[in-house]
Design a protein around this motif. Structure first.
Motif, PDB file in Angstrom:
ATOM      1  N   VAL A 161       0.863  -1.181   0.000  1.00 48.32           N
ATOM      2  CA  VAL A 161       0.000   0.000   0.000  1.00 48.32           C
ATOM      3  C   VAL A 161       0.900   1.232   0.000  1.00 48.32           C
ATOM      4  CG1 VAL A 161      -1.985  -1.086   1.108  1.00 48.32           C
ATOM      5  CG2 VAL A 161      -0.236  -0.033   2.510  1.00 48.32           C
ATOM      6  N   PHE A 162       0.354   2.330  -0.488  1.00 49.96           N
ATOM      7  CA  PHE A 162       1.115   3.569  -0.581  1.00 49.96           C
ATOM      8  C   PHE A 162       1.540   4.037   0.809  1.00 49.96           C
ATOM      9  CE2 PHE A 162       1.261   8.210  -1.816  1.00 49.96           C
ATOM     10  CZ  PHE A 162       2.434   8.080  -2.532  1.00 49.96           C
ATOM     11  N   ALA A 163       2.793   4.410   0.964  1.00 51.85           N
ATOM     12  CA  ALA A 163       3.363   4.698   2.281  1.00 51.85           C
ATOM     13  C   ALA A 163       3.094   6.113   2.787  1.00 51.85           C
ATOM     14  CB  ALA A 163       4.872   4.450   2.257  1.00 51.85           C
ATOM     15  N   ALA A 164       2.895   7.078   1.909  1.00 53.95           N
ATOM     16  CA  ALA A 164       2.745   8.472   2.356  1.00 53.95           C
ATOM     17  C   ALA A 164       1.581   8.665   3.323  1.00 53.95           C
ATOM     18  CB  ALA A 164       2.628   9.406   1.158  1.00 53.95           C
ATOM     19  N   PRO A 165       0.397   8.122   3.048  1.00 55.15           N
ATOM     20  CA  PRO A 165      -0.691   8.278   4.023  1.00 55.15           C
ATOM     21  C   PRO A 165      -0.389   7.570   5.348  1.00 55.15           C
ATOM     22  CG  PRO A 165      -1.576   7.639   1.890  1.00 55.15           C
ATOM     23  CD  PRO A 165      -0.100   7.526   1.801  1.00 55.15           C
ATOM     24  N   LYS A 166       0.290   6.446   5.280  1.00 54.98           N
ATOM     25  CA  LYS A 166       0.645   5.710   6.500  1.00 54.98           C
ATOM     26  C   LYS A 166       1.641   6.513   7.333  1.00 54.98           C
ATOM     27  CE  LYS A 166      -1.766   2.045   5.415  1.00 54.98           C
ATOM     28  NZ  LYS A 166      -2.973   1.687   6.112  1.00 54.98           N
ATOM     29  N   ARG A 167       2.567   7.180   6.670  1.00 53.48           N
ATOM     30  CA  ARG A 167       3.532   8.012   7.387  1.00 53.48           C
ATOM     31  C   ARG A 167       2.839   9.216   8.025  1.00 53.48           C
ATOM     32  NH1 ARG A 167       9.197   8.905   4.848  1.00 53.48           N
ATOM     33  NH2 ARG A 167       9.301   6.787   5.568  1.00 53.48           N
ATOM     34  N   ILE A 226      -7.709   5.725   9.603  1.00 51.77           N
ATOM     35  CA  ILE A 226      -8.351   7.033   9.756  1.00 51.77           C
ATOM     36  C   ILE A 226      -7.396   8.151   9.330  1.00 51.77           C
ATOM     37  CG2 ILE A 226      -9.521   8.596  11.364  1.00 51.77           C
ATOM     38  CD1 ILE A 226     -10.969   5.885  10.843  1.00 51.77           C
ATOM     39  N   GLY A 227      -6.135   8.055   9.710  1.00 54.77           N
ATOM     40  CA  GLY A 227      -5.139   9.046   9.315  1.00 54.77           C
ATOM     41  C   GLY A 227      -4.957   9.096   7.807  1.00 54.77           C
ATOM     42  N   CYS A 228      -5.112   7.953   7.144  1.00 55.29           N
ATOM     43  CA  CYS A 228      -4.999   7.916   5.687  1.00 55.29           C
ATOM     44  C   CYS A 228      -6.166   8.651   5.027  1.00 55.29           C
ATOM     45  CB  CYS A 228      -4.949   6.476   5.198  1.00 55.29           C
ATOM     46  SG  CYS A 228      -3.521   5.571   5.812  1.00 55.29           S
ATOM     47  N   TYR A 229      -7.361   8.517   5.608  1.00 55.56           N
ATOM     48  CA  TYR A 229      -8.507   9.268   5.086  1.00 55.56           C
ATOM     49  C   TYR A 229      -8.286  10.768   5.256  1.00 55.56           C
ATOM     50  CZ  TYR A 229     -11.431   5.209   4.239  1.00 55.56           C
ATOM     51  OH  TYR A 229     -11.943   4.045   3.732  1.00 55.56           O
ATOM     52  N   ILE A 230      -7.755  11.167   6.395  1.00 60.43           N
ATOM     53  CA  ILE A 230      -7.449  12.586   6.610  1.00 60.43           C
ATOM     54  C   ILE A 230      -6.431  13.050   5.578  1.00 60.43           C
ATOM     55  CG2 ILE A 230      -6.404  14.242   8.211  1.00 60.43           C
ATOM     56  CD1 ILE A 230      -7.610  12.505  10.485  1.00 60.43           C
ATOM     57  N   TYR A 231      -5.419  12.227   5.324  1.00 61.45           N
ATOM     58  CA  TYR A 231      -4.398  12.564   4.331  1.00 61.45           C
ATOM     59  C   TYR A 231      -5.011  12.697   2.935  1.00 61.45           C
ATOM     60  CZ  TYR A 231      -0.244  12.188   1.402  1.00 61.45           C
ATOM     61  OH  TYR A 231       0.731  12.416   0.471  1.00 61.45           O
ATOM     62  N   ASN A 232      -5.817  11.713   2.543  1.00 59.45           N
ATOM     63  CA  ASN A 232      -6.361  11.693   1.174  1.00 59.45           C
ATOM     64  C   ASN A 232      -7.368  12.791   0.910  1.00 59.45           C
ATOM     65  OD1 ASN A 232      -4.848   9.530   0.206  1.00 59.45           O
ATOM     66  ND2 ASN A 232      -6.262   8.040   1.067  1.00 59.45           N
ATOM     67  N   TYR A 233      -8.159  13.181   1.917  1.00 58.69           N
ATOM     68  CA  TYR A 233      -9.229  14.153   1.681  1.00 58.69           C
ATOM     69  C   TYR A 233      -8.894  15.575   2.127  1.00 58.69           C
ATOM     70  CZ  TYR A 233     -12.048  10.180   0.414  1.00 58.69           C
ATOM     71  OH  TYR A 233     -12.521   9.065  -0.214  1.00 58.69           O
ATOM     72  N   LEU A 234      -7.870  15.751   2.963  1.00 60.84           N
ATOM     73  CA  LEU A 234      -7.499  17.096   3.395  1.00 60.84           C
ATOM     74  C   LEU A 234      -6.100  17.495   2.944  1.00 60.84           C
ATOM     75  CD1 LEU A 234      -8.918  17.182   7.044  1.00 60.84           C
ATOM     76  CD2 LEU A 234      -9.868  18.248   5.002  1.00 60.84           C
ATOM     77  N   VAL A 235      -5.121  16.660   3.206  1.00 60.91           N
ATOM     78  CA  VAL A 235      -3.727  17.030   2.936  1.00 60.91           C
ATOM     79  C   VAL A 235      -3.402  16.925   1.450  1.00 60.91           C
ATOM     80  CG1 VAL A 235      -1.321  16.446   3.436  1.00 60.91           C
ATOM     81  CG2 VAL A 235      -3.029  16.352   5.255  1.00 60.91           C
ATOM     82  N   ASN A 236      -3.770  15.820   0.822  1.00 60.29           N
ATOM     83  CA  ASN A 236      -3.425  15.597  -0.583  1.00 60.29           C
ATOM     84  C   ASN A 236      -3.991  16.679  -1.510  1.00 60.29           C
ATOM     85  OD1 ASN A 236      -2.060  14.177  -2.532  1.00 60.29           O
ATOM     86  ND2 ASN A 236      -3.668  12.653  -2.827  1.00 60.29           N
ATOM     87  N   PRO A 237      -5.249  17.105  -1.359  1.00 59.01           N
ATOM     88  CA  PRO A 237      -5.730  18.207  -2.221  1.00 59.01           C
ATOM     89  C   PRO A 237      -4.942  19.505  -2.026  1.00 59.01           C
ATOM     90  CG  PRO A 237      -7.589  17.079  -1.239  1.00 59.01           C
ATOM     91  CD  PRO A 237      -6.354  16.525  -0.595  1.00 59.01           C
ATOM     92  N   ILE A 238      -4.533  19.781  -0.804  1.00 57.67           N
ATOM     93  CA  ILE A 238      -3.734  20.980  -0.555  1.00 57.67           C
ATOM     94  C   ILE A 238      -2.372  20.862  -1.229  1.00 57.67           C
ATOM     95  CG2 ILE A 238      -2.566  22.329   1.246  1.00 57.67           C
ATOM     96  CD1 ILE A 238      -4.997  21.617   3.058  1.00 57.67           C
ATOM     97  N   LEU A 239      -1.759  19.673  -1.123  1.00 60.26           N
ATOM     98  CA  LEU A 239      -0.466  19.459  -1.774  1.00 60.26           C
ATOM     99  C   LEU A 239      -0.580  19.579  -3.291  1.00 60.26           C
ATOM    100  CD1 LEU A 239       0.972  16.478   0.295  1.00 60.26           C
ATOM    101  CD2 LEU A 239       1.664  18.871   0.385  1.00 60.26           C
ATOM    102  N   ARG A 240      -1.648  19.050  -3.846  1.00 64.35           N
ATOM    103  CA  ARG A 240      -1.853  19.160  -5.296  1.00 64.35           C
ATOM    104  C   ARG A 240      -2.012  20.611  -5.727  1.00 64.35           C
ATOM    105  NH1 ARG A 240      -6.231  14.512  -6.352  1.00 64.35           N
ATOM    106  NH2 ARG A 240      -4.879  12.742  -5.941  1.00 64.35           N
ATOM    107  N   LYS A 241      -2.720  21.381  -4.913  1.00 64.50           N
ATOM    108  CA  LYS A 241      -2.946  22.787  -5.253  1.00 64.50           C
ATOM    109  C   LYS A 241      -1.626  23.558  -5.280  1.00 64.50           C
ATOM    110  CE  LYS A 241      -5.546  26.843  -3.880  1.00 64.50           C
ATOM    111  NZ  LYS A 241      -6.502  27.419  -2.945  1.00 64.50           N
TER     112      LYS A 241
END
Length: 146
Positions: free
Chosen positions: A76-82, A125-140
């Motif tokens: 599985v992708f490591a960034a959300p786990k980290r 749960i932390g991965c969901y926070i990463y995917n729906y909050l952090v990742n969109p900000i990083l993409r922007k």
């Protein structure tokens, strides 16, 4: 998949689940017996996993158990786990500081619930926070300007 293409990008989901199970056990024992040193061990382990400097003791133990039981590797992708480990670091630090108060117990129960969700249901749960909050900000911030 016999080998991961890049070990820094992927982690084994079974190892992550075993680590989460260990987190549950250590948190329960640390809070129930009010053993702050156990909670501080969690802080150190979460710090090692969040920083990625080397394999943490809980990860090492989980990897050896996974190899012994012959679990099939599930990358599985490591960034959300980290990122989830970073949230775990923050929570475990607050638990270790306030372990003998109501807020410490509350945070401990939250950590236990989150770790149980990961361990039993493979829901991070932390991965969901990463995917729906952090990742969109990083993409922007990483998208090229028009």
């Amino acid at each position: 998949m016999e080998k991961f293409k890049n070990k820094t990008i992927y982690v084994d989901e079974n190892v992550v689940s075993l680590v989460a199970y260990q987190v549950v056990l250590i948190t329960v024992f640390g809070l129930h017996f009010q053993q702050q040193w156990l909670l501080l061990l969690l802080v150190i382990d979460f710090f090692i996993r969040a920083s990625g400097i080397f394999m943490s003791p809980l990860s090492y133990t989980a990897k050896k158990i996974s190899e012994f039981v012959y679990f099939e590797k599930k990358p599985v992708f490591a960034a959300p786990k980290r990122f989830a480990a970073s949230l775990g670091l923050l929570m475990s630090l607050l638990i270790a500081v306030f372990y003998d108060s109501q807020s410490g117990i509350f945070l401990g129960v939250m950590l236990i619930l989150f770790a149980c969700a990961e361990s039993v249901f493979h829901v991070c749960i932390g991965c969901y926070i990463y995917n729906y909050l952090v990742n969109p900000i990083l993409r922007k911030f990483n998208s090229p300007k028009n």
